[in-house]
Design a protein around this motif. Structure first.
Motif, short mmCIF file in Angstrom:
data_model
loop_
_atom_site.label_atom_id
_atom_site.label_comp_id
_atom_site.label_asym_id
_atom_site.label_seq_id
_atom_site.Cartn_x
_atom_site.Cartn_y
_atom_site.Cartn_z
N PRO A 64 -9.11 33.83 -29.84
CA PRO A 64 -7.95 34.95 -29.36
C PRO A 64 -6.65 35.09 -30.11
N ALA A 65 -6.19 36.15 -29.98
CA ALA A 65 -4.75 36.35 -30.76
C ALA A 65 -3.68 35.64 -30.15
N VAL A 66 -3.73 35.45 -29.03
CA VAL A 66 -2.88 34.32 -28.19
C VAL A 66 -3.53 33.40 -27.46
N GLY A 67 -3.17 32.12 -27.14
CA GLY A 67 -3.65 31.23 -26.34
C GLY A 67 -4.63 30.21 -27.21
N SER A 68 -5.25 29.35 -26.59
CA SER A 68 -6.32 28.40 -27.32
C SER A 68 -7.63 29.11 -26.88
N ARG A 69 -8.58 28.74 -28.12
CA ARG A 69 -9.99 28.91 -27.88
C ARG A 69 -10.58 28.45 -27.09
N PRO A 70 -11.55 29.23 -26.30
CA PRO A 70 -12.17 28.60 -25.17
C PRO A 70 -13.34 27.42 -25.62
N PRO A 71 -13.58 26.50 -24.86
CA PRO A 71 -14.39 25.55 -25.53
C PRO A 71 -15.77 26.20 -25.91
N THR A 72 -16.39 25.75 -27.11
CA THR A 72 -17.44 26.30 -27.51
C THR A 72 -18.37 25.34 -28.48
N ALA B 230 0.93 -1.27 -0.09
CA ALA B 230 0.11 -0.10 0.03
C ALA B 230 0.69 1.27 -0.07
N LEU B 231 1.97 1.36 0.77
CA LEU B 231 2.66 2.45 0.69
C LEU B 231 3.62 2.67 -0.62
N VAL B 232 4.01 1.79 -1.28
CA VAL B 232 4.55 1.74 -2.51
C VAL B 232 3.54 2.30 -3.50
N VAL B 233 2.17 1.74 -3.57
CA VAL B 233 1.23 2.34 -4.24
C VAL B 233 1.18 3.90 -4.01
N ALA B 234 1.14 4.31 -2.95
CA ALA B 234 1.22 5.87 -2.46
C ALA B 234 2.50 6.44 -3.03
N LEU B 235 3.61 5.90 -3.01
CA LEU B 235 4.73 6.33 -3.75
C LEU B 235 4.58 6.67 -5.12
N ALA B 236 3.87 5.83 -5.74
CA ALA B 236 3.69 5.92 -7.32
C ALA B 236 2.71 6.86 -7.30
N ARG B 237 2.20 7.69 -6.44
CA ARG B 237 1.19 8.73 -6.66
C ARG B 237 0.05 8.59 -7.64
N PRO B 238 -1.01 7.79 -7.32
CA PRO B 238 -2.19 7.40 -8.01
C PRO B 238 -2.79 8.69 -8.13
N GLU B 239 -3.51 8.81 -9.40
CA GLU B 239 -4.40 9.79 -9.77
C GLU B 239 -5.66 9.46 -10.43
N ARG B 240 -6.73 10.12 -10.26
CA ARG B 240 -8.18 9.57 -10.81
C ARG B 240 -8.68 10.52 -11.90
N THR B 241 -9.19 10.49 -12.83
CA THR B 241 -9.79 11.31 -13.70
C THR B 241 -11.24 11.71 -13.43
N VAL B 242 -11.28 13.04 -13.02
CA VAL B 242 -12.65 13.35 -12.57
C VAL B 242 -13.48 14.48 -13.51
N ALA B 243 -14.47 14.73 -13.59
CA ALA B 243 -15.07 15.80 -14.41
C ALA B 243 -15.21 17.02 -13.34
N VAL B 244 -14.75 18.10 -13.95
CA VAL B 244 -14.84 19.45 -13.29
C VAL B 244 -15.68 20.41 -14.17
N PRO B 245 -16.41 21.65 -13.65
CA PRO B 245 -16.89 22.57 -14.53
C PRO B 245 -16.02 23.26 -15.30
N ASP B 246 -16.22 23.13 -16.73
CA ASP B 246 -15.24 24.13 -17.44
C ASP B 246 -15.88 25.65 -17.56
N GLU B 247 -15.44 26.41 -16.63
CA GLU B 247 -15.94 27.73 -16.59
C GLU B 247 -15.67 28.71 -17.82
N ARG B 248 -14.84 28.37 -18.84
CA ARG B 248 -14.42 29.06 -20.15
C ARG B 248 -15.57 28.50 -21.21
N ALA B 249 -16.38 27.53 -20.98
CA ALA B 249 -17.33 26.99 -21.92
C ALA B 249 -18.53 27.66 -22.34
#
Length: 323
Positions: free
Chosen positions: A188-196, A75-94
């Motif tokens: 925009p002139a610089v950066g990525s387009r907001p999700p539309t 279990a401590l080795v798994v913690a050292l591997a730094r597990p990550e979970r994919t979650v959905a969060v609001p995209d305030e730029r949409a």
């Protein structure tokens, strides 16, 4: 509305799993220590009699402290591997544009209570469930786009427009899509387009204005997907046919599929009010959220510490020492 996405677990430091080699190393060391102890053991003639009096201890109980210790290491080795979970969060730029058909064919009652009212209720439910800061606008159209609200976090104008739609006139799908396209934020002139994205709901074939497929190509070139919902059944009718009869108003799913495909989106066909709400909910979750990696190291780390303490307690209780 659920913002769930398929659960995916990844690891930020997968090389840490090499530390699991400690598990077989510990087993080998323990086995070597036991063999050495047996070789140098001093035998007493009264031990078999004493063992019979004390009784035989199950093998699993003897090995339990070590097993718990190895589980703690894992279990401590798994913690050292730094597990990550994919979650959905609001995209305030949409920014989203709802394009709603309010032509006369939307009076058809093949979708209860009628097509327009079913569309109205589903759209209002959509607004109520998506994250508050997502910008939403609306275009209502018949033979022309007659009401437009640009994307904004303020839902009041959009809700008011949806409630005010009344079925009248023909179907200018292409013109409505162009207005919606113009209302969305530019690159925009610089950066990525907001999700539309654009969500088009219509029940019939375009009868007025520019060809909707032409506008769909413009949307695709601008990387703005147009999700389409073809509402109604082939049996839909409205008053106004020859000799006072009914006028058939079947939906046009073929054109709607083409619009979605050309712009890089998905198409849906709906003949039921509840199904329409489900699709709006799915699109709301898909278009107003983004996937984000969240580290969940604390869970395996806590489990490892609990198991480590458990192994120590078992070892002290059984043998008066750590396992």
């Amino acid at each position: 509305m659920s913002l769930a996405v398929p659960v995916a677990i990844s690891f930020a430091s997968p090389l840490a799993f090499l530390a699991l080699l400690l598990v077989p190393a510990i087993l080998l060391l323990r086995s070597a220590a036991q063999r050495r102890a047996r070789r140098h053991a001093v035998r007493f003639p009264g031990v078999p009699v004493l063992a019979g009096v004390i009784g035989h201890e199950p093998a699993w109980r003897r090995h339990l402290p070590l097993a718990v210790l190895l589980a703690a290491v894992a279990a401590l080795v798994v913690a050292l591997a730094r597990p990550e979970r994919t979650v959905a969060v609001p995209d305030e730029r949409a920014s989203l544009m709802l394009v709603l058909d309010a032509s006369r064919s939307m009076e058809a009652e093949d979708v209860e209570p009628n097509r327009l009212e079913a569309a109205r209720r589903a759209a209002l439910a959509f607004l109520d469930k998506i994250p508050e800061r997502v910008r939403v606008g609306v275009v209502g159209f018949s033979d022309r786009p007659y009401t437009v609200v640009r994307p904004s976090p303020d839902r009041t104008p959009t809700e008011g427009t949806i409630r005010s739609l009344e079925p009248v006139g023909g179907t200018a799908t292409g013109d409505a899509l162009q207005v919606a396209l113009d209302a969305l934020p530019r690159r925009p002139a610089v950066g990525s387009r907001p999700p539309t994205a654009i969500v088009l709901l219509s029940d019939g074939q375009a009868t007025d204005g520019v060809d909707p497929l032409v506008v769909a190509r413009r949307a695709g070139a601008a990387r703005i997907p147009v999700f389409t919902i073809a509402l109604g059944t082939p049996d839909g009718v409205v008053p106004g046919g020859p000799f006072g009869g009914s006028l058939p108003v079947p939906p046009d799913p073929e054109t709607m599929r083409e619009i979605a495909a050309i712009s890089g989106a998905e198409a849906y066909e709906v003949d039921d009010a509840e199904r329409l709400k489900e699709i709006y909910e799915r699109l709301g979750a898909q278009l107003s959220t983004k996937s984000e990696q969240r580290e969940i190291t604390v869970m395996p780390a806590f489990a490892g510490l609990v198991l480590l303490l458990g192994a120590a307690a078992l070892g002290v209780r059984r043998q008066g020492r750590l396992p």
